[in-house]
Motif scaffolding. Structure first.
Motif, short mmCIF file in Angstrom:
data_model
loop_
_atom_site.label_atom_id
_atom_site.label_comp_id
_atom_site.label_asym_id
_atom_site.label_seq_id
_atom_site.Cartn_x
_atom_site.Cartn_y
_atom_site.Cartn_z
N LYS A 149 0.86 -1.19 0.00
CA LYS A 149 0.00 0.00 0.00
C LYS A 149 0.89 1.24 0.00
CE LYS A 149 -4.08 -2.11 1.13
NZ LYS A 149 -4.13 -3.13 0.13
N ASN A 150 0.37 2.34 -0.50
CA ASN A 150 1.09 3.63 -0.53
C ASN A 150 2.44 3.53 -1.22
OD1 ASN A 150 -1.01 4.82 0.97
ND2 ASN A 150 -0.12 4.01 2.85
N HIS A 152 5.18 4.38 -3.82
CA HIS A 152 5.56 5.53 -4.65
C HIS A 152 6.59 5.04 -5.66
CE1 HIS A 152 4.01 7.55 -1.00
NE2 HIS A 152 3.49 8.34 -1.92
#
Length: 173
Positions: A149-150, A152
């Protein structure tokens, strides 16, 4: 391929451009140390190399010149990086790109990179020949059950972590 008892250092760099021979420099490094199939430590840093980030590179990694203001210099970051990696085998996705930048940066400081290295891009081409492409995200979606998750993408530590995850899966095959 190899046993999980080995020590590997998975790394990724973000740069001002796409070729160190044309003056591009490293502006971010992310490193993940794996031992016995587990992530045991991480190292990351933005790097103020004193060179402007090209618009093309900013589109890829999202790192702006303003973000680099006040960050450590290559002279501050790379000796710590060398201590962190020690003599471990390095692993990167598209290792030729990352290694060429590392060698360039280290040579500017009088250091030589002598670590062995492996490339998850080349390995994925061999073990997954039918993939549409072998970009990091494509390989990760193919090999991993769940993506973090999250995430970048095109930021050094997240790319190093993702590469570490696919590396550990590849080592099981």
């Amino acid at each position: 391929m190899s046993s999980n008892s080995d020590k590997y250092v998975i790394f990724d760099v973000e740069t001002t451009g796409f070729n160190p021979q044309h003056g591009a420099r490293i502006i971010e490094i992310g490193v993940v140390h794996i031992e016995n199939g587990n992530i045991i430590s991480e190292f990351k840093s933005l790097i103020n190399c004193g060179k402007a980030v090209s618009k093309q590179a900013q589109k890829v990694n999202g790192i702006t010149n303003e973000m680099l203001s006040g960050e450590p210099t290559p002279e501050e970051v790379f000796p710590d990086f060398l201590k962190f990696i020690s003599k471990s085998t390095l692993v990167a996705h598209n290792a030729v790109f990352d290694i060429s930048f590392l060698r360039y940066e280290l040579s500017r400081l009088g250091f030589v990179l002598s670590n062995d290295y492996l490339c998850t891009l080349n390995i994925s081409r061999k073990i997954f020949p039918d993939l549409e492409n072998h970009k990091l995200l494509t390989v990760a979606k193919h090999i991993l059950v769940n993506l973090p998750k999250n995430l970048h993408l095109h930021r050094a530590l997240d790319d190093a972590r993702l590469t570490a995850m696919i590396w550990m899966e590849m080592m099981q095959r």
